[in-house]
Design an enzyme around this catalytic site. Structure first.
Site, PDB file in Angstrom:
ATOM      1  N   CYS A  59      11.421 -12.111  -3.611  1.00 25.33           N
ATOM      2  CA  CYS A  59      10.201 -12.519  -3.981  1.00 25.33           C
ATOM      3  C   CYS A  59       9.752 -11.574  -5.061  1.00 25.33           C
ATOM      4  O   CYS A  59      10.130 -10.400  -5.305  1.00 25.33           O
ATOM      5  CB  CYS A  59       9.154 -12.315  -2.961  1.00 25.33           C
ATOM      6  SG  CYS A  59       9.523 -13.267  -1.568  1.00 25.33           S
ATOM      7  N   GLU A  61       6.819 -10.303  -5.500  1.00 25.37           N
ATOM      8  CA  GLU A  61       5.834  -9.103  -4.927  1.00 25.37           C
ATOM      9  C   GLU A  61       6.990  -7.909  -4.890  1.00 25.37           C
ATOM     10  O   GLU A  61       7.075  -6.545  -5.181  1.00 25.37           O
ATOM     11  CB  GLU A  61       5.292  -9.287  -3.825  1.00 25.37           C
ATOM     12  CG  GLU A  61       4.309 -10.265  -3.977  1.00 25.37           C
ATOM     13  CD  GLU A  61       4.734 -11.677  -3.416  1.00 25.37           C
ATOM     14  OE1 GLU A  61       5.797 -12.101  -3.894  1.00 25.37           O
ATOM     15  OE2 GLU A  61       3.990 -12.343  -2.716  1.00 25.37           O
ATOM     16  N   CYS A 100       4.612 -13.824   1.402  1.00 24.72           N
ATOM     17  CA  CYS A 100       5.162 -14.373   2.512  1.00 24.72           C
ATOM     18  C   CYS A 100       5.190 -13.169   3.708  1.00 24.72           C
ATOM     19  O   CYS A 100       4.823 -12.001   3.313  1.00 24.72           O
ATOM     20  CB  CYS A 100       6.646 -14.582   2.144  1.00 24.72           C
ATOM     21  SG  CYS A 100       7.703 -13.520   1.704  1.00 24.72           S
ATOM     22  N   CYS A 103       7.096 -10.059   2.485  1.00 22.30           N
ATOM     23  CA  CYS A 103       6.520  -9.464   1.385  1.00 22.30           C
ATOM     24  C   CYS A 103       5.078  -8.350   2.137  1.00 22.30           C
ATOM     25  O   CYS A 103       4.989  -7.130   1.923  1.00 22.30           O
ATOM     26  CB  CYS A 103       5.807  -9.957   0.583  1.00 22.30           C
ATOM     27  SG  CYS A 103       7.115 -10.781  -0.709  1.00 22.30           S
TER      28      CYS A 103
END
Ligand SMILES: [Zn+2]
Length: 141
Positions: A59, A61, A100, A103
């Site tokens: 991801c 992030e 998500c 994260c």
């Protein structure tokens, strides 16, 4: 869930996340961009990297956090992720997306008082990461 209004500097990271993914967007490779602001005021941004085997995907992030930490930054004030539409989607607007579950874990591990910028019922707001991951796993009993 308590929400907080955005400030001017929050819009800067939204724009940075949008700019990053707009510059680097590729179908099936990169469609999410993230930007975080450190407590020292620096902005770090990244795109997600998608893999053919989905669970290998990382991801945006997580990459932004890794990039910031690798540059010696530790304290994060706020983070946002935006999704760029695929080239075949009719809707062309970039939208703020929710982190998500993985994260959320990562953000709360490294920045337990970090704000997450989200769109809730059509309004951009900030929410503390702790409110997005209640009863988080902890080694302490
Ligand atoms: Zn994630």
């Amino acid at each position: 869930m308590k929400t907080y209004p955005l400030t001017l500097i929050d819009y800067e990271i939204i724009e940075e996340a949008k700019s990053k993914i707009t510059q680097l967007y590729e179908d099936d490779r990169h469609h999410v961009g993230a930007a975080l602001r450190t407590k020292s005021g620096n902005i770090v941004s990244a795109v997600h990297i998608e893999a053919y085997v989905g669970r290998v995907t990382v991801c945006a992030e997580a990459i932004a956090i890794g990039k910031a930490i690798s540059d010696g930054e530790k304290d994060f004030d706020a983070i946002v992720a935006v999704r760029h539409p695929y080239s075949d989607e009719q809707e062309r607007e970039l939208k703020i997306v929710s982190p998500c579950g993985m994260c959320r874990e990562l953000i709360s591990d490294y920045a337990p008082d970090c704000f997450i910028i989200l769109n809730v019922d059509g309004e951009n707001v900030k929410i503390k990461i702790g409110d997005l991951i209640p009863l988080k796993y902890s080694r302490e009993v």
